[in-house]
Design a protein around this motif. Sequence first.
Motif, short mmCIF file in Angstrom:
data_model
loop_
_atom_site.label_atom_id
_atom_site.label_comp_id
_atom_site.label_asym_id
_atom_site.label_seq_id
_atom_site.Cartn_x
_atom_site.Cartn_y
_atom_site.Cartn_z
N ALA A 213 -24.62 -16.30 20.84
CA ALA A 213 -23.61 -16.27 19.78
C ALA A 213 -23.22 -17.66 19.30
O ALA A 213 -22.57 -17.83 18.27
CB ALA A 213 -22.36 -15.54 20.28
N ALA A 214 -23.63 -18.68 20.07
CA ALA A 214 -23.23 -20.05 19.70
C ALA A 214 -24.17 -20.61 18.65
O ALA A 214 -25.36 -20.31 18.63
CB ALA A 214 -23.22 -20.94 20.94
N LYS A 215 -23.62 -21.47 17.79
CA LYS A 215 -24.44 -22.12 16.78
C LYS A 215 -25.01 -23.43 17.35
O LYS A 215 -26.16 -23.78 17.11
CB LYS A 215 -23.57 -22.42 15.56
CG LYS A 215 -24.33 -22.88 14.36
CD LYS A 215 -23.43 -22.87 13.11
CE LYS A 215 -24.11 -23.71 12.02
NZ LYS A 215 -23.38 -24.87 11.59
N CYS A 216 -24.16 -24.11 18.10
CA CYS A 216 -24.55 -25.41 18.67
C CYS A 216 -24.29 -25.40 20.18
O CYS A 216 -23.47 -24.61 20.66
CB CYS A 216 -23.73 -26.55 18.06
SG CYS A 216 -23.61 -26.50 16.26
N THR A 217 -24.96 -26.28 20.87
CA THR A 217 -24.78 -26.36 22.32
C THR A 217 -23.54 -27.18 22.65
O THR A 217 -23.30 -28.23 22.07
CB THR A 217 -26.02 -27.00 22.97
OG1 THR A 217 -27.14 -26.15 22.75
CG2 THR A 217 -25.82 -27.18 24.47
N ARG A 218 -22.77 -26.69 23.60
CA ARG A 218 -21.62 -27.43 24.08
C ARG A 218 -21.87 -27.84 25.53
O ARG A 218 -22.73 -27.27 26.21
CB ARG A 218 -20.33 -26.60 23.94
CG ARG A 218 -20.43 -25.21 24.51
CD ARG A 218 -19.29 -24.33 24.01
NE ARG A 218 -19.27 -23.08 24.77
CZ ARG A 218 -20.04 -22.03 24.52
NH1 ARG A 218 -20.89 -22.07 23.52
NH2 ARG A 218 -19.97 -20.94 25.27
N ILE A 219 -21.11 -28.82 25.99
CA ILE A 219 -21.44 -29.48 27.26
C ILE A 219 -20.19 -29.71 28.09
O ILE A 219 -19.11 -29.99 27.57
CB ILE A 219 -22.15 -30.82 26.98
CG1 ILE A 219 -22.52 -31.55 28.28
CG2 ILE A 219 -21.31 -31.73 26.08
CD1 ILE A 219 -23.37 -32.80 28.07
N ASP A 220 -20.34 -29.59 29.40
CA ASP A 220 -19.30 -29.99 30.35
C ASP A 220 -19.97 -30.82 31.42
O ASP A 220 -21.07 -30.48 31.89
CB ASP A 220 -18.62 -28.78 31.00
CG ASP A 220 -17.76 -28.01 30.02
OD1 ASP A 220 -17.98 -26.81 29.84
OD2 ASP A 220 -16.86 -28.64 29.42
#
Lengths: 323, 193
Positions: A299-306
């Motif tokens: 469902a995400a458009k872009c990758t997010r990071i932690d």
Amino acid sequence: MSGHDDVTDALRRIDPVDTDRLLASWSDSDAQRAMREEITTLPTTTTTGLDTRTGTAPRRGRLPAVAALTAAVVGLGVAAGATSMFTSENTTSTTCQFEPQSSSIIAATTGDPVADCLALWRTEHDRPAPTLKAYSTDRGNIVVVADAVEPEPGWERVTGLVQDPAVLELRAALDDVAEGLLSACFSTAAATTVVEGQLDRLSLDGWSVTEEGGAADGGGSCAIALLDGNTEEVVVVPMGTEVITSRDTPIGAFAQSVVSQLEAECLGLKSAEAVVLAAGRRDGMIDRGLVVSTVDDPAAKCTRIDVSVGGQIDVVLRGPSSS
Amino acid sequence: MTGARPRFDEVYMAYSGLILAYALRRTASPADAADVVAETFIVAWRRIDDLPPGDEARPWLYGVARRVLANHHRAARRRRRLDDRVSAIVAGVASRAVPTSQDNPESSAIRAALDTLGESDRELLLLVGWDGLERDEIATVLDVSRATVRVRLHRARRRFERALETRGVKRNDSAGHGPGGWTTVHLDPEDAR
């Protein structure tokens, strides 16, 4: 011999621990009970592999991501919740037991405990993994065992996505060293704002934030957050001292750079992983124990990071695998 | 494992605080100490049938903790033994037992003297001075004979006493001696050589 001779007295003057004070606060405390309950939920038919006669333990390979919230908490007033057990859905850790001799507790990443333990296996072994099965214990903890390990009576078999990915991402976001609560010294109010923002972003509508143990001022005293999956609460508590952050360290610089890069560019999962690994090689993070985990979020458009640090540098990427 | 839980509870309640103190003195953080304690008692839980009876469990536990600590220090990466929340709660209790300051000339001199000793000497002296173990208990912890402990401890004490004197910390035999019988006579670096 252990009486009050001069040598003993000299040593006692530099004892770094006030034993009487420790025993007074430890005995019959929620902390003591919580640790006991944690230990006695583990299988009893195995050992940790530590030979108590010779002191040797099997050499272990690299260990996986363990999001370690290791801050000291002073004046913790969460006694009421300290011994409450998480439901499996809201647990954020998993026990992986591949053989009777040893087990590891890892931070849950994907929500599928078998997948997470499989990832652990691959970091430690070159050969194919055994069949792994996940169980929920009678206390709601998740244990993944290989065929060689007999599950305990009362355990319930669970499959697929067992842990709430949103809760796992909440944990990772709060532990993030670039932008989470370990990135700087937060006052109680500021930390609460951060937590509320994360709960909102992750649509964890049933969760609440409570503040306990007094207020951190954001100067000499910093706030941290503890997740209570059982009550669906994030408890913001003050530390008596400052948080040790990675902000001004090479690890902190690495974290800032990869976070900034992924915020500036909209990347799919594979591209993001390549960016992180390249930065890791450039900044010498591979040798420091960089572990990169990816979680597919269609469902995400872009990758997010932690990025969290707890003995290793754990990067979790969540994004679309299709782009 | 009928009966295992009561026995485990008995030793855990009796000795977990002491093991926590032991670990806290030898690790970099309260959270690391919490992990060492957890691993020690996980061994005890899983090897409950090997646990010596009565008070003999105490040195047995210290022996396990000592080996856990050695592995902990050797590990390239720390292995978590506790759930995050439990670790934080335990670390919180542990952190409150660490004195805020021991920054005075006498303490500095004593620490400096201790630092001159070999690891084996330090370990023996601290098991006595900090952890309050008796000679026969130390023998169990280190897995050596009582006679060996006696000889090594005697030598370690002599070396430590000489190191204290070298650093200007000597026993004050006068009526006005300070606490513990030791006092700093002078700390001029020239005199400390």
